[in-house]
Motif scaffolding. Structure first.
Motif, PDB file in Angstrom:
ATOM      1  N   UNK A 289      10.890   3.613  -6.234  1.00 48.89           N
ATOM      2  CA  UNK A 289       9.950   3.056  -5.817  1.00 48.89           C
ATOM      3  C   UNK A 289       8.914   1.668  -5.581  1.00 48.89           C
ATOM      4  N   UNK A 290       9.332   1.137  -7.593  1.00 50.06           N
ATOM      5  CA  UNK A 290       8.674  -0.162  -7.644  1.00 50.06           C
ATOM      6  C   UNK A 290      10.010  -1.188  -7.807  1.00 50.06           C
ATOM      7  N   UNK A 291      11.075  -0.569  -6.821  1.00 47.52           N
ATOM      8  CA  UNK A 291      12.564  -1.728  -6.690  1.00 47.52           C
ATOM      9  C   UNK A 291      11.988  -2.531  -5.491  1.00 47.52           C
ATOM     10  N   UNK A 292      11.551  -2.066  -4.253  1.00 47.90           N
ATOM     11  CA  UNK A 292      11.300  -2.997  -3.185  1.00 47.90           C
ATOM     12  C   UNK A 292      10.737  -3.403  -3.352  1.00 47.90           C
TER      13      UNK A 292
ATOM     14  N   UNK B  89       0.681  -1.340   0.075  1.00 50.87           N
ATOM     15  CA  UNK B  89      -0.117  -0.003  -0.372  1.00 50.87           C
ATOM     16  C   UNK B  89       0.946   1.455  -0.025  1.00 50.87           C
ATOM     17  N   UNK B  90       2.615   1.030  -0.151  1.00 51.13           N
ATOM     18  CA  UNK B  90       3.165   2.585  -0.611  1.00 51.13           C
ATOM     19  C   UNK B  90       2.998   2.688  -1.888  1.00 51.13           C
ATOM     20  N   UNK B  91       2.322   4.080  -1.945  1.00 54.39           N
ATOM     21  CA  UNK B  91       2.640   4.729  -2.858  1.00 54.39           C
ATOM     22  C   UNK B  91       3.975   5.066  -3.795  1.00 54.39           C
ATOM     23  N   UNK B  92       3.501   4.831  -5.361  1.00 53.41           N
ATOM     24  CA  UNK B  92       4.737   5.182  -6.082  1.00 53.41           C
ATOM     25  C   UNK B  92       3.745   6.251  -6.894  1.00 53.41           C
ATOM     26  N   UNK B  93       4.921   7.287  -7.056  1.00 50.96           N
ATOM     27  CA  UNK B  93       4.658   8.178  -7.639  1.00 50.96           C
ATOM     28  C   UNK B  93       4.858   8.791  -9.636  1.00 50.96           C
TER      29      UNK B  93
ATOM     30  N   UNK C 230      -1.002  -5.325 -12.348  1.00 47.04           N
ATOM     31  CA  UNK C 230      -2.297  -5.316 -13.349  1.00 47.04           C
ATOM     32  C   UNK C 230      -2.573  -4.287 -12.454  1.00 47.04           C
ATOM     33  N   UNK C 231      -2.819  -3.664 -12.111  1.00 54.48           N
ATOM     34  CA  UNK C 231      -3.100  -2.163 -10.972  1.00 54.48           C
ATOM     35  C   UNK C 231      -2.258  -1.612 -11.083  1.00 54.48           C
ATOM     36  N   UNK C 232      -0.760  -1.473 -11.449  1.00 53.96           N
ATOM     37  CA  UNK C 232       0.095  -0.370 -11.533  1.00 53.96           C
ATOM     38  C   UNK C 232      -0.242   0.006 -13.238  1.00 53.96           C
ATOM     39  N   UNK C 233       0.285  -0.878 -13.858  1.00 55.60           N
ATOM     40  CA  UNK C 233      -0.701  -0.913 -15.160  1.00 55.60           C
ATOM     41  C   UNK C 233      -1.838  -0.134 -15.541  1.00 55.60           C
ATOM     42  N   UNK C 234      -2.716  -0.083 -14.968  1.00 53.02           N
ATOM     43  CA  UNK C 234      -3.798   0.497 -14.922  1.00 53.02           C
ATOM     44  C   UNK C 234      -3.602   2.102 -14.373  1.00 53.02           C
ATOM     45  N   UNK C 235      -3.428   1.958 -12.842  1.00 49.59           N
ATOM     46  CA  UNK C 235      -2.460   3.851 -12.378  1.00 49.59           C
ATOM     47  C   UNK C 235      -2.299   4.224 -13.163  1.00 49.59           C
TER      48      UNK C 235
END
Length: 366
Positions: free
Chosen positions: A186-189, A55-59, A130-135
């Motif tokens: 942000x995604x690396x972790x 649930x961390x934010x990716x900007x 998939x949710x990242x791709x949508x976001x």
């Protein structure tokens, strides 16, 4: 937007994925609603998986990160289908699929408990990608394909998914490298956490198939093009053009020799018809190599020692240089038309066929 928020807000858009989903029969209620679960169904999948979506934010995400997430989603959808099929075969009592027939036998209940948890975990990996791709409004969000799996018993099934997982572990190293190069911190972790989780899975797969669970100090690296090429052997039909993924698809490199912990000659073959008959006929033994990826060593190229052409299929032999390089565990081979690669990233430009997937196990284990 957090990962969970983007997933829940995009449920309507995900509905189109349901036609490609494969739901397990028996023991698979944990995936009810996948791949477009409502809030309660998502929480049930998370409970079965043993944890929540991040649930961390990716900007921001670079174009390279988006492409990597697309490949990750396709692979995770394959794994969901694979574990669904395996669970079905066990629960329906298919011949050869009793967990008691494994090299290291398990009770059916314990095996199903483990596989259902893994199934739910792979579903969350897919839903997260998939949710990242949508976001981030990707123009392409993968939908599940239909697949064929070449195994006929549980030992083969676990061994195959172990090899595939080893390839995934190597490819996620490639993804992490790309994230670092493009500033996608942000995604690396999150990707690093998936690497650890897949490693836990593979230790289990290796244990129950009676091979050393922790195979080597530094796992073999790979590249996205090799993983994407390997996945083609399982795909029957996809609801999208494969060319949408900006990676080459190489002909498979077949390994015809059981490779052991010793220096030995290995036979390989590949059908190179995609390059055209005239190109294949122009190939010469002195300009072909087998290049190995093992651990974190730079690519190891050895010249082919024999070359035979049958139509557009080439058959070559090459040395497996085990003793000098300690090539234990999972090793990747490629047929290349150059050598002296500085690193894995240089391989696609010189590859004719790949990957050849090799498992070299400790002969004295147990």
């Amino acid at each position: 937007m957090t990962l969970r928020q983007s997933l829940v807000s995009g449920l309507g858009l995900l509905a189109s994925l349901s036609s490609g989903a494969v739901l397990p029969r028996g023991g698979g209620a944990e995936l009810a609603g996948y791949p477009n679960p409502n809030d309660q169904q998502l929480f049930n999948i998370e409970k079965a998986a043993g944890g929540l979506l991040p649930n961390g934010k990716i900007t921001k995400l670079s174009a390279a990160a988006i492409a990597n997430l697309q490949v990750i989603a396709i692979n995770e959808q394959f794994e969901v289908a694979y574990f669904t099929s395996l669970i079905n075969n066990i629960t329906s009592g298919q011949h050869g699929y009793s967990p008691q027939s494994l090299s290291s036998p398990m009770s059916t209940g314990r095996m199903l408990e483990t596989l259902n948890a893994i199934l739910a975990q792979e579903a969350l990996h897919d839903l997260g990608a998939v949710s990242f791709l949508k976001a981030f409004k990707s123009s392409f969000v993968p939908e599940p394909c239909t697949y064929a799996f070449p195994t006929t018993n549980i030992q083969e099934s676990i061994s195959l998914i172990s090899t595939v997982t080893s390839l995934v572990l190597g490819t996620l190293q490639d993804v992490t490298q790309a994230l670092a190069q493009n500033g996608d911190d942000g995604l690396a972790r999150i990707i690093a956490s998936i690497i650890g989780q897949e490693g836990e899975q593979n230790g289990f797969f290796r244990l129950v198939t009676d091979v050393l669970p922790a195979e080597k100090p530094f796992l073999t690296t790979s590249i996205g093009a090799y993983a994407w090429s390997a996945l083609q052997s399982f795909l029957v039909k996809c609801p999208f053009d494969l060319n949408v993924i900006p990676l080459p698809i190489f002909p498979p490199l077949n390994v015809h020799t059981k490779v052991k912990q010793q220096d030995m000659t290995v036979t390989y073959s590949a059908d190179l018809h995609k390059y055209g008959e005239s190109f294949v006929k122009s190939l010469h033994k002195d300009k072909l190599w087998i290049t190995y990826l093992g651990g974190q060593q730079v690519p190891i190229s050895v010249p082919v020692s024999s070359f035979e052409l049958k139509g557009t299929t080439v058959e070559v032999c090459a040395e497996f240089p085990w003793s000098k390089n300690i090539l234990d565990g999972f090793i990747i081979a490629a047929l290349t038309n150059s050598s002296n690669f500085a690193g894995p990233d240089d391989l696609p430009a010189g590859t004719l066929a790949a990957p050849g997937l090799i498992e070299v196990e400790h002969s004295d284990y147990w």
